[in-house]
Design a protein around this motif. Structure first.
Motif, mmCIF file in Angstrom:
data_model
loop_
_atom_site.group_PDB
_atom_site.id
_atom_site.type_symbol
_atom_site.label_atom_id
_atom_site.label_comp_id
_atom_site.label_asym_id
_atom_site.label_seq_id
_atom_site.Cartn_x
_atom_site.Cartn_y
_atom_site.Cartn_z
ATOM 1 N N ARG A 12 -22.259 27.074 18.685
ATOM 2 C CA ARG A 12 -22.040 27.392 17.908
ATOM 3 C C ARG A 12 -21.359 25.513 17.054
ATOM 4 O O ARG A 12 -21.150 25.589 15.983
ATOM 5 N N CYS A 13 -21.466 25.235 17.727
ATOM 6 C CA CYS A 13 -20.696 24.099 17.100
ATOM 7 C C CYS A 13 -22.169 23.572 16.791
ATOM 8 O O CYS A 13 -23.320 23.202 16.664
ATOM 9 N N THR A 14 -21.941 22.761 15.242
ATOM 10 C CA THR A 14 -22.864 22.044 14.166
ATOM 11 C C THR A 14 -22.331 20.705 13.950
ATOM 12 O O THR A 14 -22.410 19.973 13.008
ATOM 13 N N ALA A 15 -21.156 20.236 15.398
ATOM 14 C CA ALA A 15 -20.903 18.943 15.231
ATOM 15 C C ALA A 15 -20.390 18.285 13.269
ATOM 16 O O ALA A 15 -20.459 17.133 13.526
ATOM 17 N N CYS A 16 -19.717 19.159 13.002
ATOM 18 C CA CYS A 16 -18.948 18.515 11.629
ATOM 19 C C CYS A 16 -17.700 17.821 11.895
ATOM 20 O O CYS A 16 -17.636 17.284 10.730
ATOM 21 N N ARG A 17 -17.033 17.530 12.986
ATOM 22 C CA ARG A 17 -16.181 16.392 13.265
ATOM 23 C C ARG A 17 -14.821 17.294 12.673
ATOM 24 O O ARG A 17 -13.880 16.466 12.655
ATOM 25 N N GLY A 18 -14.823 18.275 12.667
ATOM 26 C CA GLY A 18 -13.862 18.682 11.865
ATOM 27 C C GLY A 18 -12.611 18.651 12.660
ATOM 28 O O GLY A 18 -11.126 18.413 12.178
ATOM 29 N N CYS A 19 -12.422 19.454 14.372
ATOM 30 C CA CYS A 19 -11.346 19.385 15.121
ATOM 31 C C CYS A 19 -11.556 17.619 15.428
ATOM 32 O O CYS A 19 -10.135 17.630 15.389
ATOM 33 N N VAL A 54 -15.983 14.281 19.147
ATOM 34 C CA VAL A 54 -17.554 14.701 19.706
ATOM 35 C C VAL A 54 -18.818 14.150 19.953
ATOM 36 O O VAL A 54 -18.826 13.425 19.113
ATOM 37 N N THR A 71 -17.675 18.839 22.736
ATOM 38 C CA THR A 71 -16.561 17.994 22.084
ATOM 39 C C THR A 71 -15.364 18.223 22.757
ATOM 40 O O THR A 71 -14.793 18.979 23.168
ATOM 41 N N CYS A 159 -12.204 24.343 12.869
ATOM 42 C CA CYS A 159 -13.438 24.619 13.242
ATOM 43 C C CYS A 159 -14.002 25.501 12.367
ATOM 44 O O CYS A 159 -13.569 27.360 12.184
ATOM 45 N N PRO A 160 -14.900 25.672 11.798
ATOM 46 C CA PRO A 160 -15.384 26.677 10.331
ATOM 47 C C PRO A 160 -16.531 27.527 11.191
ATOM 48 O O PRO A 160 -16.940 28.413 10.997
ATOM 49 N N THR A 161 -16.940 26.854 12.745
ATOM 50 C CA THR A 161 -17.578 27.776 13.489
ATOM 51 C C THR A 161 -17.943 29.239 14.059
ATOM 52 O O THR A 161 -17.992 29.814 14.194
ATOM 53 N N ALA A 163 -16.819 27.402 17.336
ATOM 54 C CA ALA A 163 -16.778 26.826 18.374
ATOM 55 C C ALA A 163 -15.669 27.069 19.356
ATOM 56 O O ALA A 163 -15.476 27.328 20.138
ATOM 57 N N MET A 164 -14.704 26.815 18.483
ATOM 58 C CA MET A 164 -13.151 26.483 18.812
ATOM 59 C C MET A 164 -12.389 27.945 18.633
ATOM 60 O O MET A 164 -11.984 28.022 18.337
HETATM 61 S S1 SF4 Z 1 -15.179 21.950 14.574
HETATM 62 FE FE1 SF4 Z 1 -15.872 22.951 14.899
HETATM 63 S S2 SF4 Z 1 -17.872 23.369 14.498
HETATM 64 FE FE2 SF4 Z 1 -16.812 21.332 13.981
HETATM 65 S S3 SF4 Z 1 -17.635 19.436 15.088
HETATM 66 FE FE3 SF4 Z 1 -15.544 20.216 16.519
HETATM 67 S S4 SF4 Z 1 -16.664 22.490 17.113
HETATM 68 FE FE4 SF4 Z 1 -18.089 22.264 16.560
#
Ligand code: SF4
Ligand code: SF4
Length: 243
Positions: A12-19, A54, A71, A159-161, A163-164
């Motif tokens: 589910r991770c889009t690599a947005c790097r929010g985390c 990430v 991540t 995390c918006p998706t 994944a976390m």
């Molecule tokens: S916040 Fe969620 S979707 Fe974005 S990089 Fe981190 S794990 Fe991936």
């Protein structure tokens, strides 16, 4: 006590790097100077000031280019090799929270360079980092100050998706196994990484080596822990976590 766990569904991770950013923001960690290295990943690696990164991996899937995202962070091992190594060296810099299972590095206890080298080498996931100036170690601490107040770790909150994920270990294990069963139908190589021995449980859809060279542990680290534990057990009373 079962304690807490992360469940990280990389599908589910889009690599947005929010985390990654949320972790820096919550712990007020210094920025890292970054460079274009022909890859979208930045910074290049974990560091004293980057506890979560990430990782981007360019792979070929069914003859087409693709990205896998991972991540990376401390796995909060149930039986942490880093902690047992520190104890064997006479250091109290690494402890484990009995309630949550979080593995914690004391920001006030200095560790000599040669001791840090041994501690880092004992981690099967190459996580511990050290600051030469202060001689202090650092890594993810599960956002222990947040979870003791009933909040989610900053990375999970950001995390918006989906994944976390984070919560009681049994619930995370159930969630991970359910998701694995769903993904197996489409991705036969889908697997959970070292779920029985860590509190940061990754779900990947392909060979873990394609994500990151230290994504999965090969069993040698766990063997080493058993050996070190035999050495240090007479020195300290060590609580043990189940599942
Ligand atoms: S916040 Fe969620 S979707 Fe974005 S990089 Fe981190 S794990 Fe991936
Ligand atoms: S992943 Fe490495 S640093 Fe984290 S608890 Fe396990 S051995 Fe220690």
């Amino acid at each position: 006590m079962a304690g807490k766990s992360f469940f990280i569904d990389t599908s589910r991770c889009t690599a947005c790097r929010g985390c990654q950013i949320a972790d820096k923001a919550w712990w007020n960690l210094k920025g890292t100077k970054t460079y274009q290295r022909g890859n979208h990943q930045n910074p290049e690696d974990l560091s004293f000031n980057t506890w979560k990164v990430v990782r981007f991996s360019e792979v070929e899937v069914n003859g087409k280019p693709n990205w896998y995202f991972f991540t990376d962070q401390c796995r909060h091992c149930l039986e942490p090799p880093c902690m047992y190594t520190a104890i064997s060296l006479g250091s109290k810099a690494i402890t484990r929270c009995e309630e949550t299972g979080a593995v914690l590095y004391d920001p006030k206890i200095k560790v000599k360079q040669e001791d840090f080298k041994k501690i880092r080498e004992s981690c099967p996931w190459d996580i511990p980092r050290w600051d030469e100036k202060t001689q202090i170690m650092a890594k993810c601490n599960m956002c222990i100050n947040r979870i003791r107040e009933g909040l989610l770790p900053a990375c999970v909150k950001a995390c918006p998706t989906g994944a976390m994920n984070f919560g009681d270990r049994e619930r995370m294990l159930d969630m991970a196994k359910k998701k694995l069963n769903e993904l197996k139908a489409v991705y036969p190589k889908a697997q959970l990484l070292n779920a029985d021995s860590v509190r940061t449980i990754f779900l990947v859809i392909d060979d873990p080596q394609k994500y990151w060279k230290y994504a999965a542990e090969n069993g040698l680290g766990i063997t080493m822990v058993a050996a070190i534990k035999r050495l240090v057990r007479p020195l300290m009373k060590l609580p043990s976590f189940v599942g």
